[in-house]
Scaffold this active site. Structure first.
Site, PDB file in Angstrom:
ATOM      1  CG  ASP A 281     116.035  66.149  39.871  1.00  9.80           C
ATOM      2  OD1 ASP A 281     116.462  65.994  38.717  1.00  9.80           O
ATOM      3  OD2 ASP A 281     116.331  65.398  40.811  1.00  9.80           O
TER       4      ASP A 281
ATOM      5  CB  THR B 247     116.436  60.882  39.337  1.00  5.69           C
ATOM      6  OG1 THR B 247     116.395  60.577  37.944  1.00  5.69           O
ATOM      7  CG2 THR B 247     116.822  59.643  40.117  1.00  5.69           C
TER       8      THR B 247
ATOM      9  CE  LYS C 205     127.152  48.411  36.116  1.00  2.55           C
ATOM     10  NZ  LYS C 205     126.654  47.844  37.344  1.00  2.55           N
TER      11      LYS C 205
ATOM     12  CG  ASP D  26     117.222  59.416  33.428  1.00  3.41           C
ATOM     13  OD1 ASP D  26     117.971  58.786  32.665  1.00  3.41           O
ATOM     14  OD2 ASP D  26     116.566  58.891  34.343  1.00  3.41           O
TER      15      ASP D  26
ATOM     16  CG  ASN E   6     121.642  66.692  40.331  1.00  2.00           C
ATOM     17  OD1 ASN E   6     121.104  66.599  41.429  1.00  2.00           O
ATOM     18  ND2 ASN E   6     121.204  66.055  39.280  1.00  2.00           N
TER      19      ASN E   6
END
Length: 1110
Positions: A402, A404, A568, A680, A823
């Site tokens: 992964d 992050t 945002k 990401d 995840n």
């Protein structure tokens, strides 16, 4: 599906299941529904244990005898009991009993721990409202419909609908780390318009039957006494296992209990992973089983051929009884065959399974005890959840990681922002003209200042951050359960609580420029501006973030009555909703920062009274909708978030983990292919790969994303196939000579591959099923010939699909997955070896992993040092066990040619029983735990040494053949060397003749000393334990032989070895033969070590150790 779950744990008659259940709050039915008989539901007991006191013995024995080896030895034992065999049933029964007992104790202890954990949960005290008063109960006694009280930092004992909260705004905050691994703070809401007196609340709740889906959006339906229907959603549901945070007290009604809670339904026992070594053991066992059967067939056949000669079947000194004469010849042949099987069955070592289990279990402690794995920040070291895969750590070919929290720290820091085309660096409040922005005149500073303040207000208002006030238990930032830094201003000693680290970074970034968020009280948000004035905004609506929209918004009202929407989100979701001319000023900044930072765009919109009235009505109706609630909310969100004005963009940095680049470089140097699987965006993930040195400056990137598939001429499927073929031609054709084996060459170090989730879905599930195999084959071949692969925008299921595809590819390479969040659980469970990182995303990954480490940098030592040594140790253990048992049984087989195939054993029963259990077991166990043929420092400094043992090198057929030939050579030498000695059997000074038991004892003595000294020759890392067990085992054998033969044992019918050993050692010839045979047996091994030429700087140490130059 769920009827089975309920019936297993709920003791009531099976009734017809319906789609929904009706629950009476406080067990008080409404007047017009009193005739309805309420359903019976599960109690609140949790059961994760496997056995009970009553079923442990039969269930455990059944499971153990399902293993082929145990079942085989059980059959052999029964044959010895039933048939008149040459050896005692004790010889096979005792080792089998030992194996079964040790395994049963281990499994029983593990299940006792599960029982203990269940009792801690089930006996936990909870508070329930009954008859207007609070009553303390055990958690297991909660029933559906009970109103339960939970205080701050307590865990919810069952699934609850939130009825009341101590907070004025009717909210509460929870963390769900034990459910999905996310320990960020989530906001939940009370049921609107509920009465304060819960004891007098006449309400029924209609909800669906238990479902395991944590994110199920189907609403509940609450029927109040006045028949007013209120829609309830996931924001009203508090799940068992979640923890109450930043809220003093809540009350909720139990809707799902015990094994019907979502946590229980989501409990998934890890599937049993089998190592490559275990598969090799099974293959070798089959070979030795064939050898065993062949020996038995040969001896049975030759026996009847020999007895067919006249006078041999019934000599004058050994007449047959009448019973023997009447026995059927074929039955006699079969029993003889079984007797030979029993006589030779020691060639298959039952004790090897015990030794392997003990080696794995005890060896795993070396990982736990390794001080280099200790992290002072979290005060924890490495964790071993399963010891069955230690050796797999030395065979990894593919690493799936992964990004992050694994490659990066998941610790966000505000770097810079761009407002209306101007760049603002962190800790620098002066605006400056950016080189990417072209202007045709002086900058309007007054107008720019207004935009600055609007942008900073947006950062202070558009979030779900909560403030933890000074004086509370925690003063620091809490993101995913990890405390951050205290605010620098002493007058603002407060911490922030947020659902993601990005939000805290942005709020802190606004503070750097003079705008401070003070908190939310009763729907009123307060901020302090640059002039230290307090501004107050009424929070009207929060349009929550979701991964589909990839943005979030708030609608606030100023004191002057203006209604503003601040939004945002990702650039791809914001840019289509603002004016194109505004995008051009910001796009360059976003694209530049995306190569190293996380970027978010910020927009706003001023709503007129009419626009807000429409939005307010639409949002309220959507939230109260009983059907298609999520779709209606999404439509309203999209309707409101249009026609906005773009203010600017932010850049937040997620720093690399400590020594991340060095670790990735070492893994690639060891020959492993590293794949990064992340959710990401591509630009951010690509910059991380460059920073980690997975992509080098000269790496040519092959990109297969939605962007590269855009072609006006071709359909997406056609363009995909065209690109796959092009990349295949470039990446694979050049490396064609290397495709036949999974080798690590320098020829395929030039390419990196990038794919996104949408394109991967197209590859895995093309519109035409006929193209699926072609797409996957091309995709896999391209990836296998690239130095690194980046898969971005991946869903958790897609991560598991990627791992499964590689795992099942040609050659079945060993895969390893490493991650830190919920995840990543799917790919951790899918890979051969799953590694969890004790990071900031909760502990779900750690709990589901095989091994857990505090930091990514520890992976280097775990694989290159521990993994390498574990594999070498256990591979040698397996080969050595087969070798020493072949040496043991071959003389027994040869002896049959000289005893008329009469099944006469060569060794005494005590020797047969204790050879594997006592005389030769401890030295190899100590070796398999302590051996370091190469020091850990050299293994860490030279990652290429990992390749020497790759692809199960020490358990291939060539080394196996070498060990087998060595065993046959030594077995022949033992038998015929002693037979040469016995050519003159009068070996004692007094002329007495040695008998058959002396013959067998001399062979056995040479055998024990030879196989033990062979292990001593193989040992490179000597400790006092090695010396103790090696020389101690030999001394114990000598002592036991004197002791066993020197006493008359009353429980033995015949004592075959009475003073045999002592008499044997009184003969000089016997001493001479024993010493010469030991030296001759070990001579080839010594010559091989001396004459073998090492290759490479450190290969001498490797080749000195390895049994055969493969």
């Amino acid at each position: 599906k769920y009827v089975v779950v309920v019936d297993r744990y709920c003791f009531f008659d099976n009734e017809k299941r319906v789609d929904s259940r009706t629950i009476y709050v406080g067990h008080r039915p409404c007047p017009d529904t009193e005739a309805f008989i309420p359903s019976k539901f599960c109690d609140n007991r949790i059961v994760s244990s496997k056995y009970t006191v009553w079923n442990f013995l039969p269930k455990n024995l059944f499971e153990q005898f399902r293993r082929i080896a145990n079942f085989y030895f059980l059959i052999i034992f029964l044959v010895q009991v039933i048939v008149d065999t040459p050896t005692s049933p004790v010889t096979s029964g005792l080792p089998l009993f030992f194996v079964i007992t040790v395994t049963a104790i281990k499994q029983g202890y593990e299940d006792w721990l599960r029982h203990k954990a269940d009792n801690e949960v089930n006996k936990y005290p909870v508070t329930v409202l009954e008859d207007g008063r609070s009553v303390k109960k055990e958690s297991e006694k909660i029933k559906v419909g009970d109103v339960v009280e939970v205080v701050e930092d307590e865990t919810f004992p069952c699934d609850l609908i939130l009825l009341q909260s101590s907070r004025e705004d009717g909210t509460c905050f929870v963390t769900t780390a034990s459910l999905d691994g996310e320990s960020n703070h989530k906001t939940h809401y009370t049921v609107p318009d509920t009465e304060k007196d819960l004891q007098a609340l006449p309400a029924t709740i209609e909800c669906e039957q238990p479902q395991p889906d944590l994110y199920n959006r189907n609403p509940f339906r609450c029927l109040m006494m006045k028949q007013k229907a209120l829609s309830l959603g996931p924001e009203n549901l508090l799940l068992k296992g979640a923890t109450l945070k930043n809220t003093k007290k809540i009350y909720g009604v139990a809707v799902y209990t015990g094994m019907e809670t979502k946590m229980a339904l989501n409990y998934q026992g890890k599937s049993q992973k089998r190592s490559a070594v275990e598969k090799s053991i099974n293959a070798f066992l089959l070979v030795y089983l064939c050898i065993l059967i062949s020996k038995a067939v040969v001896c049975t056949t030759l026996k009847y051929v020999w007895q067919s000669k006249e006078g041999q079947d019934e000599p004058w000194y050994n007449q047959k009884t009448q019973k023997e004469k009447d026995t059927n010849m074929y039955l006699k042949m079969f029993t003889d065959f079984l007797s030979f099987m029993v006589l030779f069955n020691f060639i298959i070592p039952v004790s090897m399974y015990v030794t392997v289990e003990m080696q794995k279990f005890l060896g795993s402690f070396f990982i736990t005890w390794d001080k280099d794995f200790f992290d002072p920040e979290i005060q924890e070291g490495a964790l071993v959840n399963t010891s069955d895969l230690n050796e797999e750590l030395g065979q990894v070919e593919y690493v799936f990681t992964d990004k992050t929290g694994t490659l990066t720290q998941n610790n966000m820091e505000f770097i810079e922002c761009c407002i209306d085309g101007f760049q603002y660096k962190h800790r620098d409040t002066r605006s400056e003209l950016d080189g990417f922005t072209v202007t045709d005149g002086p900058v309007n500073k007054l107008q720019q200042k207004e935009k600055e303040e609007l942008f900073l207000r947006a950062l202070c208002l558009c979030h779900t951050v909560q403030v933890k006030e000074a004086g509370s238990e925690v003063l620091a930032d809490q993101v995913d359960g990890i405390d951050g830094l205290l605010l620098p201003q002493p007058e603002e000693e407060r911490g922030f609580i947020a659902s993601s680290p990005d939000e805290i970074a942005l709020v802190r970034g606004a503070m750097e420029y003079g705008f401070t968020f003070l908190g939310l009280e009763s729907k009123s948000m307060k901020i302090k501006n640059r002039e230290n004035n307090i501004e107050e905004y009424k929070l009207l609506h929060v349009l929550n973030f979701d991964p589909v929209r990839r943005r979030m918004s708030v609608i606030v009202q100023t004191k002057s009555g203006e209604t503003l929407l601040f939004c945002k989100g990702a650039d791809s979701s914001i840019f289509p909703r603002v004016r194109p001319e505004e995008v051009d000023r910001i796009r360059m900044h976003v694209e530049r920062n995306a190569t190293g930072y996380r970027t978010l765009c910020v927009a706003y919109k001023q709503l007129s009274a009419e626009e807000y009235a429409v939005a307010d009505t639409g949002l309220r109706e959507a939230r109260l909708a009983l059907q298609d609630r999520e779709q209606k909310l999404m439509a309203m969100y999209n309707q409101v978030e249009t026609g906005m004005s773009l203010i600017g963009a932010t850049a937040v940095e997620d720093r690399l983990q400590e020594e991340a680049a060095e670790t990735m470089e070492a893994l690639q140097g060891a020959g492993m292919k590293v794949w990064v699987l992340t959710g990401d965006k591509m630009e951010t993930a690509k910059s991380t790969c460059y920073a980690c040195r997975l992509f080098q400056r000269g790496t040519e990137l092959l990109e297969l994303t939605v962007r590269t598939l855009e072609d006006g001429r071709l359909k997406r499927e056609e363009k995909l196939l065209e690109l796959l073929r092009d990349y295949h031609r470039r990446a694979v054709k050049r490396c064609m000579s290397f495709l036949s084996c999974r080798s690590w060459s320098t020829a395929n170090q030039d390419y990196g591959f990038i794919i996104d989730g949408a394109t991967l879905s197209l590859v895995m599930n093309p519109p035409r099923e006929a193209d699926a195999s072609q797409y996957r084959s091309l995709f896999l071949q391209i990836c296998q010939n690239c130095t690194a692969v980046l898969c971005c925008r991946m869903a958790p299921l897609q991560k598991a699909q990627i791992v499964k595809m590689v795992k099942n590819s040609k050659g079945s390479p060993i895969t390893l997955s490493i991650g830190d969040g919920a995840n990543d659980v799917s790919m951790i469970l899918e890979a051969h070896v799953g590694i969890g990182i004790k990071g900031k995303e909760g502990r779900q990954a750690v709990r589901n992993s095989d091994y857990a480490i505090p930091k990514l940098k520890h992976l280097k030592k775990l694989l290159l040092a521990h993994g390498h040594l574990y594999y070498v140790r256990i591979a040698h253990l397996v080969q050595y066990f087969f070798y020493k048992n072949l040496c043991f049984i071959l003389p027994q087989f040869l002896y049959q040619f000289f005893c008329g195939y009469s099944q006469q054993p060569l060794y005494d029963a005590a020797y047969l029983t204790m050879y594997n259990i006592c005389f030769t077991s401890m030295p190899i166990l100590a070796y398999s735990l302590l051996e370091q043929h190469i020091s850990m420092e050299i293994l860490l400094d030279n990652a290429a040494l990992y390749r020497e043992i790759a692809n199960n090198a020490m358990l291939r057929w060539r080394p196996f053949l070498y060990w087998t030939v060595l065993g046959i050579f030594q077995g022949l030498l033992f038998f015929f060397g002693v037979r040469f000695l016995f050519s003159n059997p009068a070996l004692q000074d007094n002329g007495q003749v040695f008998g058959n038991w002396s013959y067998g004892t001399i062979v056995f003595t040479v055998l024990v000393f030879t196989v033990t000294l062979k292990l001593a020759l193989d040992t490179r890392h000597w400790t006092w334990i090695n010396h103790f067990v090696i020389w101690g085992s030999l001394a114990f054998y000598v002592f036991f032989s004197f002791f066993w033969g020197g006493i008359i044992w009353p429980f033995l019918k015949q004592q075959r070895l009475y003073f045999v050993f002592a008499n044997m050692l009184s003969s000089v010839s016997a001493w001479l033969v024993i010493i010469i045979l030991i030296l001759l047996s070990l001579l080839p091994e010594i010559l091989l070590v001396v004459l073998r030429k090492p290759r490479g700087p450190h290969s001498r140490q490797v080749y000195l150790f390895l049994p055969f130059p493969f």
